[in-house]
Enzyme design. Structure first.
Site, PDB file in Angstrom:
ATOM      1  N   ALA A  41       0.830  -1.201   0.000  1.00  0.00           N
ATOM      2  CA  ALA A  41       0.000   0.000   0.000  1.00  0.00           C
ATOM      3  C   ALA A  41       0.868   1.257   0.000  1.00  0.00           C
ATOM      4  CB  ALA A  41      -0.922  -0.004   1.221  1.00  0.00           C
ATOM      5  N   ALA A  42       0.645   2.130  -0.978  1.00  0.00           N
ATOM      6  CA  ALA A  42       1.441   3.353  -1.096  1.00  0.00           C
ATOM      7  C   ALA A  42       0.830   4.266  -2.143  1.00  0.00           C
ATOM      8  CB  ALA A  42       2.885   3.024  -1.488  1.00  0.00           C
ATOM      9  N   ALA A  44       1.764   6.132  -5.393  1.00  0.00           N
ATOM     10  CA  ALA A  44       2.856   6.017  -6.368  1.00  0.00           C
ATOM     11  C   ALA A  44       2.617   6.833  -7.625  1.00  0.00           C
ATOM     12  CB  ALA A  44       3.072   4.547  -6.733  1.00  0.00           C
ATOM     13  N   SER A  80      11.661   1.183  -3.669  1.00  0.00           N
ATOM     14  CA  SER A  80      11.881   1.557  -5.069  1.00  0.00           C
ATOM     15  C   SER A  80      13.363   1.809  -5.301  1.00  0.00           C
ATOM     16  CB  SER A  80      11.097   2.830  -5.405  1.00  0.00           C
ATOM     17  OG  SER A  80      11.483   3.346  -6.667  1.00  0.00           O
ATOM     18  N   TYR A 104       8.365  11.269  -3.907  1.00  0.00           N
ATOM     19  CA  TYR A 104       7.980   9.860  -3.771  1.00  0.00           C
ATOM     20  C   TYR A 104       9.166   9.026  -3.310  1.00  0.00           C
ATOM     21  CZ  TYR A 104       7.215   5.042  -5.234  1.00  0.00           C
ATOM     22  OH  TYR A 104       7.146   3.670  -5.264  1.00  0.00           O
ATOM     23  N   LYS A 108       9.904   6.828   0.254  1.00  0.00           N
ATOM     24  CA  LYS A 108      10.314   5.429   0.340  1.00  0.00           C
ATOM     25  C   LYS A 108      11.602   5.284   1.149  1.00  0.00           C
ATOM     26  CE  LYS A 108       7.199   3.027  -1.893  1.00  0.00           C
ATOM     27  NZ  LYS A 108       6.448   1.928  -1.228  1.00  0.00           N
ATOM     28  N   GLY A 150       0.605   4.261 -33.538  1.00  0.00           N
ATOM     29  CA  GLY A 150       1.489   4.659 -34.625  1.00  0.00           C
ATOM     30  C   GLY A 150       2.028   6.059 -34.528  1.00  0.00           C
TER      31      GLY A 150
END
Length: 260
Positions: A41-42, A44, A80, A104, A108, A150
């Protein structure tokens, strides 16, 4: 083993719960009675204030970990590779300096610090690079969409090395860490350049990538830079091997994309 997973409804969590059950583990809806806790759970892939990131990515992780320690359960934390920074010409290892490049990554890194300070916690930390697979969001999904439609991409001149991690390989690594301790980087294997990744994605999607040459100096450093990991510790200490190749992972992801 009885396992409790936080963030079980997310991109990684859903794949992990399915694999845990396939492997014969009992997935617990609550922490009580669990022998191992996997904390996914975070916040991100959405914008959040530093306070939100501190509250969810740090304080929540610490709170759940303290409960796990009190219950005698092992704790697997998904961190991470970004705790080491946004880019590097040399591959990151577990011993690389902690130098988070954004809020972020900083959250962490702070979470890892908080968890290591909890007495009696049997802790395993995984630091993955970009994770892709069925259900992927954010930049990887945007890249797939551009290739599938494309659209020309100004990426042909980039000469970098990026490590990736297929979600199937990540959940297999998490299972290997259920009974382990330590900090590990993990990846699919050899890194890939951004142009080569686009070509491989185009092949998987059945739509050749349209790559144009554009001066690298005019591209964002985050896009053109290298970010590779050295995951020998995971492979040598835990005997882990990625069960899926990058080709298999990209084809599974492309199949999901086409079937949406």
């Amino acid at each position: 083993m009885k396992v409790h997973v936080t963030g079980a409804g997310g991109f990684i969590g859903g794949a992990l719960v399915a694999e845990l059950r396939r492997a014969g583990h009992d997935v617990q809806p609550a922490l009580a009675g669990a022998e191992s806790v996997v904390h996914l759970a975070a916040i991100a892939h959405r914008r959040a204030s530093r306070e939100e990131l501190q509250d969810v990515n740090v304080r929540l992780a610490e709170r759940v970990a303290r409960e796990a320690a009190a219950a005698g359960a092992r704790f697997v934390f998904l961190s991470s590779v970004k705790v080491h920074g946004e880019a590097s010409e040399a591959p990151f290892t577990e011993r690389s300096p902690i130098a988070p490049g954004d809020a972020y990554a900083e959250s962490k890194a702070r979470a890892e610090e908080a968890l290591h300070a909890i007495g009696g916690l049997r802790l395993a930390v995984l630091r993955p690079p970009l994770v892709y697979g069925p259900g992927v969001k954010a930049n990887f999904l945007a890249l797939m969409r551009a290739i599938a439609r494309g659209w020309p991409l100004p990426l042909a001149a980039i000469d970098n090395r990026r490590s990736l991690l297929y979600v199937g390989n990540l959940v297999d690594a998490i299972l290997r860490c259920l009974g382990a301790e330590g900090t590990y980087l993990v990846s699919d294997g050899a890194p890939v350049s951004t142009p080569q990744l686009c070509r491989e994605l185009g092949q998987a999607l059945g739509r050749p990538a349209r790559l144009l040459r554009f001066p690298r100096a005019l591209l964002p450093g985050k896009l053109a830079g290298s970010l590779a990991v050295d995951d020998r510790a995971m492979r040598e200490r835990l005997g882990w091997r990625a069960p899926f190749t990058r080709e298999q992972g990209l084809h599974a992801t492309a199949a999901w994309y086409r079937a949406r």
